[in-house]
Structure formats: C-alpha cells, structure tokens
Motif scaffolding. Structure first.
Motif, PDB file in Angstrom:
ATOM      1  N   ALA A 101       0.833  -1.202   0.000  1.00  0.00           N
ATOM      2  CA  ALA A 101       0.000   0.000   0.000  1.00  0.00           C
ATOM      3  C   ALA A 101       0.865   1.248   0.000  1.00  0.00           C
ATOM      4  O   ALA A 101       1.836   1.345   0.753  1.00  0.00           O
ATOM      5  CB  ALA A 101      -0.931   0.001   1.212  1.00  0.00           C
ATOM      6  N   VAL A 102       0.501   2.187  -0.856  1.00  0.00           N
ATOM      7  CA  VAL A 102       1.080   3.527  -0.855  1.00  0.00           C
ATOM      8  C   VAL A 102      -0.033   4.471  -0.439  1.00  0.00           C
ATOM      9  O   VAL A 102      -1.136   4.426  -0.994  1.00  0.00           O
ATOM     10  CB  VAL A 102       1.617   3.907  -2.250  1.00  0.00           C
ATOM     11  CG1 VAL A 102       1.965   5.391  -2.308  1.00  0.00           C
ATOM     12  CG2 VAL A 102       2.824   3.059  -2.598  1.00  0.00           C
ATOM     13  N   CYS A 103       0.231   5.308   0.548  1.00  0.00           N
ATOM     14  CA  CYS A 103      -0.804   6.177   1.100  1.00  0.00           C
ATOM     15  C   CYS A 103      -0.467   7.647   0.851  1.00  0.00           C
ATOM     16  O   CYS A 103       0.662   8.082   1.105  1.00  0.00           O
ATOM     17  CB  CYS A 103      -0.954   5.929   2.600  1.00  0.00           C
ATOM     18  SG  CYS A 103      -2.308   6.840   3.354  1.00  0.00           S
ATOM     19  N   VAL A 104      -1.451   8.401   0.357  1.00  0.00           N
ATOM     20  CA  VAL A 104      -1.302   9.843   0.142  1.00  0.00           C
ATOM     21  C   VAL A 104      -2.206  10.554   1.142  1.00  0.00           C
ATOM     22  O   VAL A 104      -3.429  10.376   1.133  1.00  0.00           O
ATOM     23  CB  VAL A 104      -1.679  10.235  -1.302  1.00  0.00           C
ATOM     24  CG1 VAL A 104      -1.509  11.744  -1.495  1.00  0.00           C
ATOM     25  CG2 VAL A 104      -0.826   9.470  -2.309  1.00  0.00           C
ATOM     26  N   LEU A 105      -1.582  11.347   2.022  1.00  0.00           N
ATOM     27  CA  LEU A 105      -2.318  12.101   3.039  1.00  0.00           C
ATOM     28  C   LEU A 105      -2.459  13.538   2.558  1.00  0.00           C
ATOM     29  O   LEU A 105      -1.484  14.280   2.498  1.00  0.00           O
ATOM     30  CB  LEU A 105      -1.563  12.067   4.364  1.00  0.00           C
ATOM     31  CG  LEU A 105      -1.729  10.831   5.245  1.00  0.00           C
ATOM     32  CD1 LEU A 105      -0.722  10.867   6.382  1.00  0.00           C
ATOM     33  CD2 LEU A 105      -3.133  10.744   5.801  1.00  0.00           C
ATOM     34  N   VAL A 106      -3.667  13.928   2.198  1.00  0.00           N
ATOM     35  CA  VAL A 106      -3.924  15.264   1.663  1.00  0.00           C
ATOM     36  C   VAL A 106      -4.360  16.188   2.788  1.00  0.00           C
ATOM     37  O   VAL A 106      -5.358  15.936   3.465  1.00  0.00           O
ATOM     38  CB  VAL A 106      -5.006  15.211   0.563  1.00  0.00           C
ATOM     39  CG1 VAL A 106      -5.261  16.613   0.005  1.00  0.00           C
ATOM     40  CG2 VAL A 106      -4.591  14.264  -0.545  1.00  0.00           C
ATOM     41  N   GLY A 107      -3.585  17.256   3.015  1.00  0.00           N
ATOM     42  CA  GLY A 107      -3.889  18.207   4.075  1.00  0.00           C
ATOM     43  C   GLY A 107      -3.363  17.780   5.424  1.00  0.00           C
ATOM     44  O   GLY A 107      -3.917  18.162   6.460  1.00  0.00           O
ATOM     45  N   ALA A 108      -2.278  17.011   5.429  1.00  0.00           N
ATOM     46  CA  ALA A 108      -1.767  16.453   6.683  1.00  0.00           C
ATOM     47  C   ALA A 108      -0.694  17.306   7.341  1.00  0.00           C
ATOM     48  O   ALA A 108      -0.200  16.958   8.401  1.00  0.00           O
ATOM     49  CB  ALA A 108      -1.205  15.062   6.419  1.00  0.00           C
TER      50      ALA A 108
END
Length: 286
Positions: A101-108
């Motif tokens: 899994a690759v996770c993109v945290l938007v607004g973190a």
C-alpha cells in the motif's frame, strides 16, 4: 548476433521470456481507493494517454477482500491529518492480503504522520492547499510495484520514465554487488550478462514490446551486438581505469547503467536510428 558470444545458454534466455509472459498473463491492476476528489485527480494523471483499464478506481467505496486480492498495488488517499477507522480497516485488509500500500495524506501538514499498516516510506504527505505531488507518487509506485511495474508502464505512459529508471537502477545495483563480491575473474560474467538481458527485456516490455522467442533474439541482436556488452565496459573503464570489468563492482554498475540507458533510448525512439547514435557516442569515448 552469435549466441556463442554470450556467456550463457540460450535456454536461460527462453526462461526470461517465459517470466515476462507469465507476468503479462497475471496482470493485476493498480487500485486507487479512499478519498474521491484527490483520488480521481491521481487516477486522471496516471491514466493520461494510456489504458484506463490498468487502473481500477474504487474511490469513495468500501474495499472488499476480492478488490484487494486482485490488486497489484493499493494507492490509498486520505483527506485530513490522520486515518479514520474506515481507512484503517481498508489498509488492514490490504496488509492481511499481502498487497503493498502507498498512502497519500492530503492536508496532513509537514510533521510525520504514522499511518497504520503502511510503511513510513510509503506515505506521501501533502500540506494544506498544496497541489498533489504527482511525480513523487509516480516514483513511489515505480519503486514499490516490483514485477508489476513494467506491465503497468506498457499501458500507462505516465509511469514509463520512472519505471524504466527504477529498472535500470535495480539491475545496476545487483550487478555492482555481484561484480564486487565474486573475485574469480570471469566467474561472475554469466550472472552479470543474464541480469543485463533481463533488464533489457523488462525495459522493452515497459515500452509495450511483445517479447516472444523471435523478438527476444532480435532485441539481443540490436542491443547486444551493437554495444557488444563489452563496449559498455570500455565506457566504464574510462572512469575506473586499470581493472577488469568482470571484477570491480563499480564498473559492473556503470556498465549495466550504460546498457540500460542505451536500451531505453532504442525503445523510446522505436527503431534503430537512435541506438546507432548512442552506440557511436559510447564508442567514441572508449
């Protein structure tokens, strides 16, 4: 190209062709899930000019075991500073099924965030108001996708440069280690050459080349005979003079990188014109 010039048995080449065919038959899509808005923006960037069927968009939906089992990699998008229980459940499912899994945290924000069931190196954080770092996500996909990467690159041109560069780096490092670890002159040459051939074929596959037995030997004839697998070594010797190519890891690394770069130029051009220029450049500095 005369196969006798290569220090490996033709059967080994057939084996690599079989590997490529098996990977093509076991094609698994890249799955995007999580937050719908930024997830679809990533989907559009990845599929631009390519085959939309190579990416399965499940943003805004609950993931099922079937969805995860059929994935080559999960690209999961979270809006906010941390994962919600629903996000954690989806990522735990991927972890349980053995799917990277690759996770993109938007607004973190900029402070490191721990995302459950995802390696810290697989997390991309996007500060509030910042655009999605498409290039960074693509590079991470190329690094983590393993043998799925070059099959995706054939269908998704957006991934191709990163996948080809990752492929060259991977095999150059392998050959660098082999060249440094085996001290009997010439003993490592079969392994080095086999890795080079596997690298070239994967680059070819990334450009959509159909690799069967006849096509495999045609590719080797163009790239193997043109560069001779030794002209690249002479190029490397310009940087590290006075030692044998099959012994020093630095030379094995540089030679493999040079060959991979030449192969990429050939397939990028779609013909022999560009590779002849590359070969001439290599030879002129030999």
């Amino acid at each position: 190209m005369r196969l006798a010039r290569l220090p490996i048995h033709p059967g080994a080449i057939y084996g690599i062709v079989k590997e490529l065919r098996a990977a093509a038959e076991d094609f698994r899509p890249l799955v995007i899930a999580g937050a719908q808005g930024p997830g679809r923006e990533l989907r559009d960037a990845l599929t631009a000019g390519g085959d939309a069927q190579a990416v399965r968009d499940l943003t805004g939906s609950d993931l099922s075991p079937y969805d995860v089992e059929g994935a080559g990699l999960l690209l999961y998008v979270i809006e906010g500073e941390q994962a919600t229980p629903k996000d954690e459940e989806a990522l735990r499912l991927a972890d349980r099924k053995g799917v990277e899994a690759v996770c993109v945290l938007v607004g973190a924000g900029t402070d490191p965030v721990d995302v459950p069931y995802v390696l810290a190196t697989n997390v991309v954080q996007v500060p509030p108001g910042a655009p999605l770092p498409i290039d960074q996500v693509i590079e991470l996909i190329a690094e983590r996708a393993d043998h799925h990467a070059y099959m995706w690159a054939a269908r998704l041109p957006s991934l191709r440069d990163a996948v080809v560069e990752q492929t060259i780096n991977q095999f150059a490092r392998k050959n660098g280690i082999l060249g440094a670890a085996i001290f009997i002159p010439g003993a490592d040459l079969p392994a080095l050459t086999l890795n080079q051939i596997r690298m070239v074929f994967r680059i070819a596959a990334a450009y959509g080349e159909q690799i069967d037995r006849d096509r495999a030997f045609e590719i080797l004839a163009v790239i193997g005979a043109g560069l001779g697998f030794r002209a690249v070594a002479r190029e490397a010797l310009g940087f590290i003079p006075g030692v044998g190519w099959a012994i020093k890891g630095g030379i094995a690394y540089a030679g493999t990188r040079a060959l991979g770069t030449a192969a990429a130029a050939y397939f990028e051009a779609g013909g022999q014109t560009r590779i002849k220029n590359v070969i001439g450049s290599v030879r002129s500095r030999s």
